[in-house]
Write a protein that holds these residues in place. Structure first.
Motif, short mmCIF file in Angstrom:
data_model
loop_
_atom_site.label_atom_id
_atom_site.label_comp_id
_atom_site.label_asym_id
_atom_site.label_seq_id
_atom_site.Cartn_x
_atom_site.Cartn_y
_atom_site.Cartn_z
N SER A 74 37.74 3.49 -49.61
CA SER A 74 37.22 2.14 -49.81
C SER A 74 37.11 1.79 -51.29
O SER A 74 37.47 0.67 -51.71
CB SER A 74 35.85 2.00 -49.13
N LEU A 75 36.63 2.72 -52.07
CA LEU A 75 36.53 2.46 -53.51
C LEU A 75 37.91 2.25 -54.14
O LEU A 75 38.09 1.39 -55.01
CB LEU A 75 35.78 3.61 -54.20
N LYS A 76 38.88 3.04 -53.69
CA LYS A 76 40.25 2.86 -54.20
C LYS A 76 40.80 1.49 -53.82
O LYS A 76 41.51 0.85 -54.61
CB LYS A 76 41.16 3.96 -53.67
N ARG A 77 40.47 1.04 -52.61
CA ARG A 77 40.92 -0.29 -52.18
C ARG A 77 40.32 -1.37 -53.08
O ARG A 77 41.00 -2.31 -53.49
CB ARG A 77 40.53 -0.52 -50.73
N TRP A 78 39.03 -1.25 -53.38
CA TRP A 78 38.39 -2.22 -54.27
C TRP A 78 39.03 -2.18 -55.66
O TRP A 78 39.22 -3.22 -56.30
CB TRP A 78 36.89 -1.93 -54.38
N LYS A 79 39.36 -0.99 -56.12
CA LYS A 79 39.96 -0.84 -57.46
C LYS A 79 41.34 -1.51 -57.54
O LYS A 79 41.75 -1.99 -58.59
CB LYS A 79 40.09 0.65 -57.83
N ARG A 80 42.06 -1.51 -56.44
CA ARG A 80 43.40 -2.10 -56.45
C ARG A 80 43.34 -3.62 -56.53
O ARG A 80 44.32 -4.27 -56.93
CB ARG A 80 44.17 -1.68 -55.18
N GLY A 81 42.23 -4.22 -56.16
CA GLY A 81 42.10 -5.66 -56.22
C GLY A 81 41.60 -6.11 -57.59
O GLY A 81 41.59 -5.36 -58.57
N SER A 82 41.14 -7.34 -57.63
CA SER A 82 40.68 -7.92 -58.90
C SER A 82 39.18 -7.74 -59.12
O SER A 82 38.66 -8.08 -60.19
CB SER A 82 41.01 -9.41 -58.93
N THR A 83 38.48 -7.20 -58.12
CA THR A 83 37.03 -7.03 -58.23
C THR A 83 36.69 -5.89 -59.18
O THR A 83 37.28 -4.81 -59.11
CB THR A 83 36.42 -6.72 -56.85
N ARG A 84 35.71 -6.13 -60.06
CA ARG A 84 35.23 -5.08 -60.94
C ARG A 84 34.02 -4.40 -60.29
O ARG A 84 33.13 -5.07 -59.76
CB ARG A 84 34.84 -5.65 -62.31
#
Length: 345
Positions: A74-84
């Protein structure tokens, strides 16, 4: 500015998350608080804020390999997007256990964070070297708003049944290990005052077992009962258990002459701020960021490793000075400015 707090609020929460949400909203941010949105987001966010890594799996100390993999994915998925990703570094590791997988939850959150927020310079300096790819910022612990910090000492003592001639020493928070009890007892015994009394707010490990089904249960309970009564009779020391309502906790703070901060080896303690909001002198270990806070407030640090060499004196009672110091240190305007340093384009 859209911000997600990966968290589920409850009625028993302390105010930390709630206050930050309110301050961010006052800065014009749109704030969502939802654990479900962390796992299954239905929209995009500019920032995602993590507070305590244990909360991803309901604060359970036993974490499986599958749960570690789930959080990492899940954290990797968030990292791939634009969210910091922003993570508050409240604790180096969990207070609920030291299992390898539980520790991994913390490592994953810190490693994947774009921003690590520290509550003091000690952890900021330490973790800047450990996580050089993250930005490191300070945001102080906010002041509490749901305690009766204007409650008078006399009224509080009437409420609790404490006489005026007692020098009352209070230990707030739940005791987590025997070392914390030993530390507080040592400070208390070294205080050069007469007619003193020590009250521990929460020592659940001394509570009566839920059932006395065996001789061993009875023996353990008898042992603790004997020692609790011995402490009470010989040294005027009381050990309370269970949840304490905020109005009662406010009364103990207001009635006290001295607060002992029991934490001996962690980064932070919100009870330092709370004691200061009541204008109470305090003694603490000075570990982690706590030493910086105690110094700013003009309070004593007593290192547990050198407690036998520490000259314990009765702290000077300057309630107005302590209150003003904590209000200068962590008022809402200060914290808003700290947030703006992180959220600036």
């Amino acid at each position: 500015m859209n911000i997600l707090f990966a968290y589920d609020l409850s009625e028993t929460d302390n105010q930390f998350v709630q206050i930050h949400i309110r301050l961010l909203q006052e800065l014009g941010c749109e704030v969502t608080v939802s654990m479900d949105q962390f796992w299954n987001p239905t929209r995009t966010y500019d920032y995602m804020v993590i507070n305590w890594p244990e909360c991803f799996f309901d604060w359970k100390p036993n974490i499986s390999d599958e749960q570690v993999q789930q959080l990492n994915a899940s954290l990797k998925r968030w990292k791939r997007g634009s969210t910091r990703i922003i993570t508050f570094l409240h604790d180096e590791y969990s207070h609920f256990g030291r299992g390898a997988n539980l520790n991994l939850l913390f490592d994953l959150c810190y490693r994947h964070s774009d921003v690590l927020i520290h509550l003091g310079n000690y952890s900021k300096n330490k973790y800047t070297n450990l996580y050089p790819d993250s930005q490191h910022h300070l945001i102080y612990h906010p002041l509490y708003t749901d305690f009766q910090t204007d409650l008078g000492k006399h009224a509080a003592r009437i409420q609790l049944g404490v006489t005026e001639n007692v020098y009352l020493v209070f230990v707030p928070g739940g005791i987590r290990k025997p070392d914390e009890v030993d530390y507080c007892l040592e400070i208390y015994r070294r205080l050069p005052v007469k007619n003193k009394q020590l009250i521990f707010q929460k020592t659940n490990f001394l509570a009566k077992p839920q059932s006395l089904k065996s001789f061993i249960d009875l023996k353990v309970w008898g042992y603790y009962l004997f020692h609790m009564n011995k402490f009470k009779l010989l040294e005027n020391i009381g050990f309370l258990q269970g949840f304490m309502e905020k109005d009662v906790l406010s009364a103990y703070f207001a009635a006290s002459d001295l607060i002992i901060i029991p934490r001996t080896d962690i980064l932070n303690s919100g009870n330092i701020l709370l004691a200061a909001q009541f204008g109470k002198p305090m003694i603490g270990s000075g570990a982690g960021n706590m030493g910086e806070m105690l110094m700013i407030l003009g309070q004593q640090c007593a290192d547990p490793q050198f407690i036998d060499k520490h000259i314990t004196t009765v702290p000077e009672n300057n309630p107005d000075q302590i209150k003003h110091a904590v209000e200068r240190y962590a008022n809402n305007d200060v914290i808003k400015k700290q947030w703006l340093q992180i959220l600036k384009p």
